[in-house]
Design an enzyme around this catalytic site. Structure first.
Site, PDB file in Angstrom:
ATOM      1  N   LYS A  13     -50.699 -51.103  12.317  1.00  0.00           N
ATOM      2  CA  LYS A  13     -50.695 -52.565  12.501  1.00  0.00           C
ATOM      3  C   LYS A  13     -52.121 -53.137  12.425  1.00  0.00           C
ATOM      4  CE  LYS A  13     -48.755 -52.217  16.574  1.00  0.00           C
ATOM      5  NZ  LYS A  13     -48.631 -50.733  16.667  1.00  0.00           N
ATOM      6  N   ARG A  88     -43.997 -57.063  22.690  1.00  0.00           N
ATOM      7  CA  ARG A  88     -43.632 -55.665  22.883  1.00  0.00           C
ATOM      8  C   ARG A  88     -42.381 -55.516  23.734  1.00  0.00           C
ATOM      9  NH1 ARG A  88     -49.187 -53.403  21.979  1.00  0.00           N
ATOM     10  NH2 ARG A  88     -49.082 -51.154  22.021  1.00  0.00           N
ATOM     11  N   ARG A 127     -57.725 -41.165  15.230  1.00  0.00           N
ATOM     12  CA  ARG A 127     -58.225 -42.556  15.137  1.00  0.00           C
ATOM     13  C   ARG A 127     -59.605 -42.685  15.787  1.00  0.00           C
ATOM     14  NH1 ARG A 127     -54.557 -47.508  16.967  1.00  0.00           N
ATOM     15  NH2 ARG A 127     -54.448 -46.435  18.977  1.00  0.00           N
ATOM     16  N   ARG A 160     -60.511 -43.931  21.510  1.00  0.00           N
ATOM     17  CA  ARG A 160     -59.897 -44.618  22.646  1.00  0.00           C
ATOM     18  C   ARG A 160     -59.418 -43.621  23.695  1.00  0.00           C
ATOM     19  NH1 ARG A 160     -55.759 -48.978  20.120  1.00  0.00           N
ATOM     20  NH2 ARG A 160     -54.568 -48.307  21.926  1.00  0.00           N
ATOM     21  N   ARG A 171     -46.692 -43.384  25.420  1.00  0.00           N
ATOM     22  CA  ARG A 171     -46.667 -44.661  24.691  1.00  0.00           C
ATOM     23  C   ARG A 171     -45.507 -44.709  23.697  1.00  0.00           C
ATOM     24  NH1 ARG A 171     -52.344 -44.290  22.387  1.00  0.00           N
ATOM     25  NH2 ARG A 171     -52.015 -46.305  21.411  1.00  0.00           N
TER      26      ARG A 171
HETATM   27  P1  ADP Z   1     -51.806 -49.404  15.275  1.00  0.00           P
HETATM   28  O1  ADP Z   1     -52.662 -50.653  15.273  1.00  0.00           O
HETATM   29  O2  ADP Z   1     -50.417 -49.657  14.749  1.00  0.00           O
HETATM   30  O3  ADP Z   1     -51.793 -48.690  16.585  1.00  0.00           O
HETATM   31  P2  ADP Z   1     -53.895 -48.373  13.504  1.00  0.00           P
HETATM   32  O4  ADP Z   1     -53.958 -49.438  12.455  1.00  0.00           O
HETATM   33  O5  ADP Z   1     -54.977 -48.350  14.513  1.00  0.00           O
HETATM   34  O6  ADP Z   1     -52.450 -48.389  14.240  1.00  0.00           O
HETATM   35  O7  ADP Z   1     -53.797 -46.976  12.756  1.00  0.00           O
HETATM   36  C1  ADP Z   1     -53.820 -45.761  13.486  1.00  0.00           C
HETATM   37  C2  ADP Z   1     -54.694 -44.745  12.760  1.00  0.00           C
HETATM   38  O8  ADP Z   1     -54.035 -44.359  11.555  1.00  0.00           O
HETATM   39  C3  ADP Z   1     -56.068 -45.252  12.353  1.00  0.00           C
HETATM   40  O9  ADP Z   1     -56.985 -44.203  12.518  1.00  0.00           O
HETATM   41  C4  ADP Z   1     -55.906 -45.635  10.874  1.00  0.00           C
HETATM   42  O10 ADP Z   1     -57.113 -45.440  10.149  1.00  0.00           O
HETATM   43  C5  ADP Z   1     -54.842 -44.660  10.412  1.00  0.00           C
HETATM   44  N1  ADP Z   1     -53.916 -45.245   9.427  1.00  0.00           N
HETATM   45  C6  ADP Z   1     -53.446 -46.510   9.371  1.00  0.00           C
HETATM   46  N2  ADP Z   1     -52.592 -46.667   8.343  1.00  0.00           N
HETATM   47  C7  ADP Z   1     -52.494 -45.446   7.748  1.00  0.00           C
HETATM   48  C8  ADP Z   1     -51.772 -44.955   6.614  1.00  0.00           C
HETATM   49  N3  ADP Z   1     -50.956 -45.746   5.914  1.00  0.00           N
HETATM   50  N4  ADP Z   1     -51.917 -43.652   6.293  1.00  0.00           N
HETATM   51  C9  ADP Z   1     -52.737 -42.834   7.020  1.00  0.00           C
HETATM   52  N5  ADP Z   1     -53.460 -43.241   8.070  1.00  0.00           N
HETATM   53  C10 ADP Z   1     -53.343 -44.539   8.445  1.00  0.00           C
HETATM   54  P1  AMP Z   2     -52.616 -51.313  21.417  1.00  0.00           P
HETATM   55  O1  AMP Z   2     -54.068 -51.545  21.138  1.00  0.00           O
HETATM   56  O2  AMP Z   2     -51.733 -52.349  20.780  1.00  0.00           O
HETATM   57  O3  AMP Z   2     -52.192 -49.908  21.108  1.00  0.00           O
HETATM   58  O4  AMP Z   2     -52.427 -51.513  22.984  1.00  0.00           O
HETATM   59  C1  AMP Z   2     -53.091 -50.688  23.927  1.00  0.00           C
HETATM   60  C2  AMP Z   2     -52.472 -50.853  25.289  1.00  0.00           C
HETATM   61  O5  AMP Z   2     -52.628 -52.205  25.753  1.00  0.00           O
HETATM   62  C3  AMP Z   2     -50.951 -50.599  25.382  1.00  0.00           C
HETATM   63  O6  AMP Z   2     -50.649 -49.226  25.531  1.00  0.00           O
HETATM   64  C4  AMP Z   2     -50.588 -51.423  26.622  1.00  0.00           C
HETATM   65  O7  AMP Z   2     -50.954 -50.769  27.807  1.00  0.00           O
HETATM   66  C5  AMP Z   2     -51.492 -52.646  26.468  1.00  0.00           C
HETATM   67  N1  AMP Z   2     -50.829 -53.711  25.676  1.00  0.00           N
HETATM   68  C6  AMP Z   2     -51.201 -54.176  24.451  1.00  0.00           C
HETATM   69  N2  AMP Z   2     -50.374 -55.139  24.039  1.00  0.00           N
HETATM   70  C7  AMP Z   2     -49.443 -55.292  25.017  1.00  0.00           C
HETATM   71  C8  AMP Z   2     -48.286 -56.120  25.170  1.00  0.00           C
HETATM   72  N3  AMP Z   2     -47.923 -56.999  24.211  1.00  0.00           N
HETATM   73  N4  AMP Z   2     -47.560 -55.986  26.297  1.00  0.00           N
HETATM   74  C9  AMP Z   2     -47.918 -55.121  27.271  1.00  0.00           C
HETATM   75  N5  AMP Z   2     -48.958 -54.296  27.184  1.00  0.00           N
HETATM   76  C10 AMP Z   2     -49.738 -54.376  26.071  1.00  0.00           C
END
Ligand code: ADP
Ligand code: AMP
Length: 215
Positions: A13, A88, A127, A160, A171
Site C-alpha cells: 500500500k 481498518r 522492509r 520498523r 498483525r
Molecule cells: P504496506 O504499506 O502495505 O504495509 P509496503 O508498501 O511498505 O506495504 O511494502 C512492504 C515491503 O514490500 C516493502 O519493503 C516494499 O519495498 C516491498 N514491496 C512492495 N510491493 C512489492 C511488490 N509488488 N513486490 C515485491 N516487494 C514489494
Molecule cells: P501500518 O504502517 O499501516 O502498517 O500501521 C502500523 C500500526 O499502526 C498498525 O499495526 C496499528 O497498530 C496502527 N494503525 C495504523 N493504522 C491504523 C488504523 N486505521 N486503525 C488502527 N490502528 C492503526
C-alpha cells in the site's frame, strides 16, 4: 481521485501510494505514518497508541478516526487523497463515510491488493525505510544502490520495530479478523477493485492505473 488502498500489512500500500502521489499530485494519508510520528514525538496520542502498535494490535477507532477526520479537512485534500492503512475496521469505514459526506465528497475507488501470506512475511521482514525522508525499500525486491543508505537523502535505513516475525503474525490475524470484512463492505458499495499484488512493483502500479482508468 479519492482512493483507499486496502490490503494486509506488507501488501504494498505504502509503496503504491508513493507512486500515485507522484502521478496525481494528491496526498497520501497513512495513519501508520501519522501514528509513528506521534509515538516518536511522544505526544499524548503517541503515548496512547504505542502499546497497541508494539503488540501488532489496532489503535482504538476513536483515535484514528479523529486524526483522519482532521486531516481530510486540509486544503491539500481538495483535489483528492490516497488513504493508506485506513479504514481498518467497519466502524472506521462508517466514520469515514460520515466525514466525507459532511465534506460533500465521495470515494472513487477502493483498490484491494491481493498477496499470499508467505510473500507478506518475506516483504515485511525485508522492509526498510529511510530514517530521514521516510522513503521505503526492500532488501531483496527494492534495494538501495548502497546497502543500508537512502538513495534520495543518504540517511541510514531503519527497520520498523513491528516488522519482527512474531508481531507480523499477530498483525496478519488482526487483518483477517477486523480489516478483511471491509472487502465485502466496499463490494456492496460497488467501489471494490481487486488487484494482483503478487506482481512486481511496477506491474502492480500499471494494474492500479488501468483499474482507475476503467472507472
Ligand atoms: P504496506 O504499506 O502495505 O504495509 P509496503 O508498501 O511498505 O506495504 O511494502 C512492504 C515491503 O514490500 C516493502 O519493503 C516494499 O519495498 C516491498 N514491496 C512492495 N510491493 C512489492 C511488490 N509488488 N513486490 C515485491 N516487494 C514489494
Ligand atoms: P501500518 O504502517 O499501516 O502498517 O500501521 C502500523 C500500526 O499502526 C498498525 O499495526 C496499528 O497498530 C496502527 N494503525 C495504523 N493504522 C491504523 C488504523 N486505521 N486503525 C488502527 N490502528 C492503526
Amino acid at each position: 481521485m479519492k482512493l483507499i488502498l486496502l490490503g494486509p500489512p506488507g501488501a504494498g500500500k505504502g509503496t503504491q501510494a508513493a507512486m500515485l502521489v507522484e502521478r496525481f499530485g494528491i496526498p497520501q494519508i497513512s495513519t501508520g505514518d501519522m501514528l509513528r510520528t506521534a509515538v516518536r514525538d511522544q505526544t499524548d496520542m503517541g503515548k496512547k497508541a504505542k502499546a497497541f502498535m508494539d503488540a501488532g494490535g489496532l489503535v482504538p477507532d476513536e483515535v484514528v478516526v479523529g486524526i483522519v477526520r482532521e486531516r481530510l479537512q486540509n486544503a491539500d485534500c481538495d483535489s483528492g487523497f490516497i488513504l493508506d492503512g485506513f479504514p481498518r475496521t467497519v466502524p472506521q469505514a462508517d466514520a469515514l463515510k460520515q466525514s466525507l459526506s459532511a465534506l460533500g465528497k465521495d470515494l472513487d475507488a477502493v483498490v484491494s491488493l491481493q498477496v499470499d501470506t508467505e510473500a507478506l512475511v518475506e516483504r515485511l521482514t525485508g522492509r526498510r525505510s529511510c530514517g530521514g525522508c521516510g522513503k521505503g525499500y526492500h532488501i531483496k525486491f527494492d534495494p538501495p544502490v548502497q546497502d543500508g543508505i537512502c538513495d534520495s537523502c543518504s540517511a541510514v535505513l531503519i527497520q520498523r520495530d513491528d516488522d519482527q516475525e512474531a508481531t507480523i503474525r499477530n498483525r496478519m490475524d488482526v487483518y483477517h479478523e477486523q480489516t478483511a470484512p471491509l472487502e465485502d463492505y466496499y463490494r456492496q458499495d460497488n467501489l471494490l477493485r481487486s488487484v494482483d499484488g503478487m506482481a512486481d512493483i511496477a506491474a502492480v502500479q500499471d494494474q492500479i492505473l488501468r483499474t482507475l482508468q476503467a472507472d
